[in-house]
Write a protein that holds these residues in place. Structure first.
Motif, PDB file in Angstrom:
ATOM      1  N   MET A 152      -4.214  -7.191   5.078  1.00  0.00           N
ATOM      2  CA  MET A 152      -3.116  -8.151   4.880  1.00  0.00           C
ATOM      3  C   MET A 152      -3.671  -9.507   4.446  1.00  0.00           C
TER       4      MET A 152
ATOM      5  N   GLU B 284       6.645 -10.954   6.254  1.00  0.00           N
ATOM      6  CA  GLU B 284       5.292 -10.470   5.949  1.00  0.00           C
ATOM      7  C   GLU B 284       5.299  -9.290   4.965  1.00  0.00           C
ATOM      8  N   ALA B 285       6.488  -8.739   4.720  1.00  0.00           N
ATOM      9  CA  ALA B 285       6.576  -7.614   3.782  1.00  0.00           C
ATOM     10  C   ALA B 285       6.102  -7.996   2.387  1.00  0.00           C
TER      11      ALA B 285
ATOM     12  N   TYR C 203       2.739  -6.485   1.937  1.00  0.00           N
ATOM     13  CA  TYR C 203       2.522  -5.079   2.295  1.00  0.00           C
ATOM     14  C   TYR C 203       1.935  -4.238   1.144  1.00  0.00           C
TER      15      TYR C 203
ATOM     16  N   LEU D  65       4.753   1.336   9.986  1.00  0.00           N
ATOM     17  CA  LEU D  65       4.251   0.042   9.562  1.00  0.00           C
ATOM     18  C   LEU D  65       4.967  -1.039  10.370  1.00  0.00           C
TER      19      LEU D  65
ATOM     20  N   LYS E 239       4.230  -4.743  12.717  1.00  0.00           N
ATOM     21  CA  LYS E 239       3.296  -5.845  12.952  1.00  0.00           C
ATOM     22  C   LYS E 239       2.575  -5.673  14.290  1.00  0.00           C
TER      23      LYS E 239
ATOM     24  N   PHE F 298      -1.391   1.070  11.478  1.00  0.00           N
ATOM     25  CA  PHE F 298      -0.649   1.504  10.296  1.00  0.00           C
ATOM     26  C   PHE F 298      -0.888   3.003  10.109  1.00  0.00           C
TER      27      PHE F 298
END
Length: 502
Positions: free
Chosen positions: A29, A61-62, A65, A99, A101, A105
Motif C-alpha cells: 500500500m 484507502e481504496a 488498492y 481485503l 484494513k 489480504f
C-alpha cells in the motif's frame, strides 16, 4: 505468504487461495501511495505533497488498492505455485477473497496447469525407411542444372522466339473488349516455360518474331484469385522488344573442367551420383526419424489445454510474420493477397499447433523418464557450432545468447530426447492394413486404432507483472522438422544472433 487452499476443479484447472500478511500488504500500500501521490490533488496541499492518511480520508484507502494488489500478488503467487508443486501454462484468473484494513489480504488464483502425459511405447519402435536409388535421369538433371548455370546469354532484337527464351514483353489484357485492372505491363521480363502467367499464355508467344504485334487468347482458370476474371475469356495485345537466349556449353570433358575440380565428364557424373546418394540417405533418415517420433507421440495420451494450442498458434503466426517481413511483405498484405483473414489463418494452423504442443509435452515426459540432462559441455558444443556456422568468435555468441540460455537448453534437451527414441528404433516395413473379416470372425485379428495425435507449447506469463511460468523441460517452438521440435527455436535464436552480430 501462506497457501490456504489448493484444489483441482472439474475443468482440470487448479484453484489456489493465498494470503499475504497485513504487514506485507501494508508495504505494498505504501508503494502504491508513493507511485500515485504526485498525481493527486488535495485542497490545502501542494500537488503531490499530501500525506497518505489525508488522501485516504479524502478518497478512502481504496484509491491505492489496485496498484498495491499488483505489487503484492505476483511474488506471492509465484511462491504459492512453487509450494503447491504445480506448473502453470497460462495467466491465472485473480480474484479478491478478503481485503480489510489491518487484516491479512487473501486472494484466489485459478490457473491452467501443465497436463499429465501417459506415455506409451517409445523405445524399440519400428518404422519404414525409404531405400532410394539414384537414377541416370536424376544425374542428367543435375548436370543439366550445371549446364544452365554455366550458359552464356546473348540479346537478340530480331528473329523467332522459342520456349526457354527470356523476353522483354509489353502486354495489355482485354475482356469483352474492355481493359481490366492489373492486365497491363511494359517491358515485363518473362521466361517462356516458367509458367509465370496463366496456362496457355507463354506457349503462344513461342513462334512469334521480335517486334511483331500479336494477340494471345486465353481463358482465366475457374479458381483464379480475381472474382471478376474467373473463367473469363481474354485477349492480350502483346509485343516483344528483345530476347535473351541461353547458349549452353557442350557436355564434354572441357565442361567438367570448367564447372568442377574434375578432369572428365565421367568423373563429374560419378561425383553427382555420390552427392545425390548422400542427399537421399539424409532425407530418408529424416523421414524415418519423423515417423518414429510420430509413432511415439501417437502412443502417448494427454489432454491438451486449449490455451496451450492458442499460445502455439500465436507463436506460429509470429514466425510467419517475421519470415514475411524479411521478404518485405507485411502479414496484413499477405492475408489480403491470399484472401484469408486472421481467423481463417488461425483455423488453418490449429491442427499443426495441436500436434506441436503434444509433441513437446511427450518429449518432455520422455526426457523425465530417461533422466535426460544437458551439461555445460553440451551447451559449449552448441556455442562452438553456432560460432563456426556464423563465422563469429565463440565469446560473442555466448554474449548474444546469454538472455536465451534457458530456451537453448530446452532445445538441446528435446534434441537429445529425440536421439534416445530414434537410436532405439528399428527400420522395417510398415504393417499393411488387413481386409476386414466377417463380423463373426474378426475379433482378435483387428488392431486397435492408434491414439490420436496432438501437441506442445510455450509457457505463458503470470499475474499482473506477467511473471513467466516455468517452461517444459523439452519445450520448443513448432519445428521445421518434426523429429526435433526444438530445432526451429534454436535456428530462430541463431538467426537472431547472426542479425545482432551484423
Amino acid at each position: 505468504m501462506k497457501v490456504l487452499k489448493v484444489e483441482q476443479r472439474e475443468d482440470k484447472r487448479m484453484y489456489l487461495e493465498i494470503s499475504i500478511d497485513s504487514e506485507q500488504f501494508e508495504k505494498a500500500m505504501d508503494r502504491s501511495y508513493k507511485k500515485n501521490v504526485k498525481q493527486i490533488n488535495i485542497p490545502g496541499f501542494r500537488k503531490g505533497k499530501a500525506p497518505r492518511k489525508i488522501i485516504e480520508k479524502f478518497y478512502t484507502e481504496a484509491i491505492f488498492y489496485d496498484d498495491a494488489i499488483n505489487f503484492a500478488c505476483p511474488e506471492a503467487y509465484d511462491k504459492a505455485v512453487e509450494e503447491a508443486g504445480i506448473e502453470p501454462v497460462d495467466m491465472p484468473e485473480i480474484d479478491i477473497v478478503k481485503l480489510e484494513k489491518g487484516e491479512d489480504f487473501v486472494f484466489s488464483a485459478l490457473v491452467t496447469v501443465r497436463p499429465e502425459v501417459t506415455l506409451g511405447e517409445y523405445k524399440g519402435i519400428t518404422a519404414e525407411k525409404d531405400v532410394n536409388t539414384v537414377t541416370d535421369e536424376e544425374i542428367d538433371a543435375d548436370i543439366k542444372r550445371m549446364q544452365e548455370n554455366a550458359a552464356s546469354v546473348s540479346t537478340l532484337t530480331e528473329g523467332a522466339i522459342e520456349m526457354g527464351d527470356k523476353v522483354d514483353l509489353d502486354f495489355e489484357g482485354f475482356v469483352d473488349d474492355k481493359a481490366f485492372d492489373g492486365g497491363k505491363g511494359e517491358h515485363y521480363s518473362l521466361v517462356l516455360g516458367s509458367n509465370s502467367f496463366i496456362p496457355g499464355f507463354e506457349e503462344q508467344i513461342a513462334g512469334k518474331t521480335i517486334g511483331e504485334d500479336f494477340d494471345v487468347n486465353v481463358t482465366f482458370p475457374e479458381d483464379y484469385h480475381s472474382d471478376e476474371l474467373k473463367g473469363k475469356a481474354a485477349v492480350f495485345k502483346c509485343k516483344v522488344h528483345s530476347v535473351e537466349k541461353k547458349n549452353l556449353p557442350e557436355l564434354d570433358d572441357e565442361f567438367a573442367k570448367d564447372v568442377s575440380e574434375f578432369d572428365t565428364l565421367a568423373e563429374l557424373r560419378a561425383d553427382c551420383k555420390a552427392k545425390l546418394e548422400k542427399s537421399k540417405e539424409a532425407e530418408a533418415q529424416r523421414k524415418f526419424e519423423d515417423a518414429v517420433i510420430d509413432i511415439a507421440v501417437d502412443n502417448a495420451s494427454v489432454e491438451i489445454p486449449e490455451c496451450m494450442v492458442k499460445q502455439q498458434i500465436d507463436s506460429q503466426i509470429q514466425d510467419i510474420s517475421y519470415r514475411l517481413q524479411s521478404q518485405g511483405m507485411p502479414l496484413e498484405q499477405y492475408l489480403q493477397f491470399t484472401g484469408m483473414t486472421m481467423d481463417s489463418l488461425r483455423d488453418q494452423l490449429k491442427e499443426t499447433a495441436h500436434k506441436a504442443v503434444k509433441t513437446q509435452l511427450v518429449l518432455a515426459e520422455i526426457a523425465k523418464a530417461e533422466n535426460v540432462e544437458i551439461s555445460d559441455e553440451d551447451v559449449d558444443a552448441e556455442f562452438s557450432k553456432m560460432a563456426e556456422m556464423y563465422g563469429m568468435e565463440i565469446e560473442k555468441v555466448k554474449e548474444l545468447m546469454a538472455a536465451n540460455i534457458d530456451a537453448l537448453k530446452s532445445d538441446l534437451k528435446a534434441q537429445k530426447t529425440v536421439s534416445v527414441i530414434v537410436d532405439a528404433a528399428k527400420a522395417g516395413k510398415a504393417k499393411k492394413a488387413t481386409a476386414k473379416k466377417p463380423a463373426a470372425k474378426k475379433a482378435d485379428s483387428e488392431e486397435k486404432p492408434a491414439a490420436k495425435k496432438t501437441t506442445t507449447a510455450k509457457k505463458s506469463t503470470t499475474t499482473a507483472k506477467k511473471t513467466t511460468a516455468k517452461k517444459a523441460d523439452s519445450e520448443e517452438k513448432p519445428a521445421a522438422k518434426k523429429t526435433t521440435a526444438a530445432k526451429k527455436t534454436t535456428t530462430t535464436k541463431k538467426t537472431a544472433a547472426k542479425k545482432d552480430a551484423e
